[in-house]
Write a protein that holds these residues in place. Sequence first.
Motif, mmCIF file in Angstrom:
data_model
loop_
_atom_site.group_PDB
_atom_site.id
_atom_site.type_symbol
_atom_site.label_atom_id
_atom_site.label_comp_id
_atom_site.label_asym_id
_atom_site.label_seq_id
_atom_site.Cartn_x
_atom_site.Cartn_y
_atom_site.Cartn_z
ATOM 1 N N HIS A 1 0.863 -1.176 0.000
ATOM 2 C CA HIS A 1 0.000 0.000 0.000
ATOM 3 C C HIS A 1 0.896 1.222 0.000
ATOM 4 O O HIS A 1 1.787 1.341 0.834
ATOM 5 C CB HIS A 1 -0.927 0.023 1.216
ATOM 6 C CG HIS A 1 -1.919 -1.100 1.230
ATOM 7 N ND1 HIS A 1 -2.671 -1.432 0.133
ATOM 8 C CD2 HIS A 1 -2.272 -1.963 2.210
ATOM 9 C CE1 HIS A 1 -3.460 -2.461 0.431
ATOM 10 N NE2 HIS A 1 -3.230 -2.808 1.684
ATOM 11 N N SER A 2 0.649 2.131 -0.921
ATOM 12 C CA SER A 2 1.583 3.242 -1.140
ATOM 13 C C SER A 2 0.974 4.596 -0.847
ATOM 14 O O SER A 2 1.328 5.577 -1.473
ATOM 15 C CB SER A 2 2.075 3.218 -2.598
ATOM 16 O OG SER A 2 2.636 1.984 -2.915
ATOM 17 N N MET A 3 0.012 4.655 0.093
ATOM 18 C CA MET A 3 -0.564 5.956 0.412
ATOM 19 C C MET A 3 0.516 6.826 1.019
ATOM 20 O O MET A 3 0.873 6.689 2.184
ATOM 21 C CB MET A 3 -1.735 5.846 1.380
ATOM 22 C CG MET A 3 -2.473 7.164 1.552
ATOM 23 S SD MET A 3 -4.054 7.011 2.387
ATOM 24 C CE MET A 3 -3.532 6.606 4.034
ATOM 25 N N HIS B 1 -7.956 7.499 -1.870
ATOM 26 C CA HIS B 1 -7.360 6.354 -1.193
ATOM 27 C C HIS B 1 -8.099 5.058 -1.545
ATOM 28 O O HIS B 1 -7.491 4.067 -1.964
ATOM 29 C CB HIS B 1 -7.397 6.616 0.319
ATOM 30 C CG HIS B 1 -7.105 5.441 1.172
ATOM 31 N ND1 HIS B 1 -5.987 4.666 1.028
ATOM 32 C CD2 HIS B 1 -7.793 4.905 2.209
ATOM 33 C CE1 HIS B 1 -5.997 3.700 1.928
ATOM 34 N NE2 HIS B 1 -7.084 3.817 2.660
ATOM 35 N N SER C 1 -7.516 -5.435 0.600
ATOM 36 C CA SER C 1 -7.970 -4.145 0.093
ATOM 37 C C SER C 1 -8.879 -3.485 1.139
ATOM 38 O O SER C 1 -8.885 -3.881 2.311
ATOM 39 C CB SER C 1 -8.717 -4.352 -1.232
ATOM 40 O OG SER C 1 -9.107 -3.120 -1.796
ATOM 41 N N GLU D 1 0.722 3.171 -6.783
ATOM 42 C CA GLU D 1 0.056 1.895 -6.486
ATOM 43 C C GLU D 1 -0.233 1.124 -7.767
ATOM 44 O O GLU D 1 -0.058 -0.106 -7.812
ATOM 45 C CB GLU D 1 -1.232 2.144 -5.703
ATOM 46 C CG GLU D 1 -1.010 2.573 -4.264
ATOM 47 C CD GLU D 1 -2.054 1.981 -3.326
ATOM 48 O OE1 GLU D 1 -3.214 1.867 -3.732
ATOM 49 O OE2 GLU D 1 -1.682 1.634 -2.194
ATOM 50 N N SER E 1 -7.983 4.143 -5.285
ATOM 51 C CA SER E 1 -6.722 3.514 -5.637
ATOM 52 C C SER E 1 -6.733 2.034 -5.289
ATOM 53 O O SER E 1 -6.249 1.194 -6.051
ATOM 54 C CB SER E 1 -5.571 4.214 -4.902
ATOM 55 O OG SER E 1 -4.338 3.609 -5.188
ATOM 56 N N ARG E 2 -7.299 1.687 -4.124
ATOM 57 C CA ARG E 2 -7.413 0.275 -3.745
ATOM 58 C C ARG E 2 -8.222 -0.498 -4.785
ATOM 59 O O ARG E 2 -7.871 -1.623 -5.158
ATOM 60 C CB ARG E 2 -8.094 0.162 -2.378
ATOM 61 C CG ARG E 2 -7.318 0.721 -1.225
ATOM 62 C CD ARG E 2 -6.155 -0.177 -0.860
ATOM 63 N NE ARG E 2 -5.530 0.263 0.374
ATOM 64 C CZ ARG E 2 -4.526 1.108 0.449
ATOM 65 N NH1 ARG E 2 -4.009 1.620 -0.665
ATOM 66 N NH2 ARG E 2 -4.001 1.456 1.610
ATOM 67 N N TYR F 1 -5.014 -10.521 -1.856
ATOM 68 C CA TYR F 1 -4.856 -9.060 -1.779
ATOM 69 C C TYR F 1 -5.750 -8.508 -0.685
ATOM 70 O O TYR F 1 -6.957 -8.753 -0.668
ATOM 71 C CB TYR F 1 -5.218 -8.433 -3.123
ATOM 72 C CG TYR F 1 -5.293 -6.915 -3.122
ATOM 73 C CD1 TYR F 1 -4.266 -6.144 -2.575
ATOM 74 C CD2 TYR F 1 -6.381 -6.248 -3.680
ATOM 75 C CE1 TYR F 1 -4.334 -4.755 -2.574
ATOM 76 C CE2 TYR F 1 -6.449 -4.864 -3.696
ATOM 77 C CZ TYR F 1 -5.424 -4.115 -3.142
ATOM 78 O OH TYR F 1 -5.484 -2.750 -3.141
#
Length: 474
Positions: free
Chosen positions: A75-77, A122, A111, A88, A125-126, A109
């Motif tokens: 996760h690249s938040m 956010h 999510s 992401e 993006s997931r 995964y």
Amino acid sequence: MKILLTGANGYIGMRLLPQLLDAGHEVICAVRDPKRLSVTQDVMSKIKIITIDFSDIKKTDPIPTDIDAAYYLLHSMSSSQGDFEELEDKCAVNFCSLIEKTKVKQVIYLSGIVNDQNLSKHLRSRKNVEQLLENASFNLTVLRAGIIVGSGSASFEIIRDLCEKLPFMITPKWVKTKSQPLAIRTVMEFLMGVLLHPKCLNDAFDIGGPNVLTYKEMLHLYARTRGFKNWIWIIPIMTPRLSSYWLHFVTSTSYPLAVQLVNSMKMEVVAKDTRLQTILNIKPYTYVEAIEMAFNKIEQNSVISSWKDSMVSGRLPKDLQKYIQVPKFGVLKDAQKINSINPELTLNSLWKIGGDQGWYYANWLWKLRGYQDQLIGGVGLRRGRTHPDKIFTGDSLDFWRVLLADKKEQRLLLYAEMKLPGEAWLEFKIEGDTLYQTATFRPRGVWGRLYWYTLVPFHYFIFKGMIINIAHKR
């Protein structure tokens, strides 16, 4: 089974790793920086580590082709406001290109619940990552979780900060948004339970706890569980920007991260179904039980992982190795040393620095500097430290980031994540019976030099007092 674990040094990955090992699986940890994998030597001896930066796979270790399953926990938040969606997507695409070369039977995964029509960046993006993984050739299992409550989780720590610090709260409208909090222990049960389960392949499941609560109810329940009362008033004029500043000043979140969290908190996060509970025969813990279990871990000093140690909690770019060489030219320094120390006791004192222990001298001045940093959007001292007497490379330590923590070399190197007109390092090293302490500052322009020289009188007393107390602490 042979399992690939991505995001092994993240909040979820650090919790999942020991469970996979206890179940007898062979685990390959894919990490960007092996030095940041905060595990004991015993755990290190049981795993294989491969170095992969999924945002740039030009140079990467090969993934074993005979893996049975893989967990995708990336996760690249980011702490910056506009870059994480593209990052992401890129990581997901690169992951697919590498994993499709193996014989993997399942990718799992984790999510977020995305049932609201108008998603935050956010959550959007997931969902995008989920779609990218679905388009690949492997069997995919998606677990869509509500907010996760556990010692060290972002949600829990924010609620804890708000309730413990503010008995009276004036809050924005989003505290009326409904959510379905989920205990971290239940998340682990789901992640382990779906592993190569035939009924879980190529499917997506919402996972949530048994309680559907508004954020206001969650704040009240936290206070009641902890044995006190709190009072909450909702006002409509609290805009997202004001809400973000509010979270930033009261909790340990940075302002850019607070913006992302506030935007997500406006979305209702409630599970649509409970199919997976039936398939796996799992009974989720209640919200109150999740709080009680979190405090059991905190009181026993056995918090396994904390979101505060992730890079998203600070402002340092992802590559720590760029900063590990302390510059020698164009810098200003304060160097101290003290002789005739007990190396073992002094090293133990060093490994307890920061957090509740403080900085061994003039802690009120350190706190004042933290408040000043917080006022201009910095991290301040609120992150503290995860373990009372353990330090790992990559950990956050108040407003510092640990670049190197090596007990064998008897060296601790920190890099400042506070907002500064330059860059700052703080290094401790023991050689023989001498402790060396060096503060290094690389100023940025005239303002940087003015900043340093203004603080020189304070540095003399603070750094001198600090090294003496570290050496003599028993």
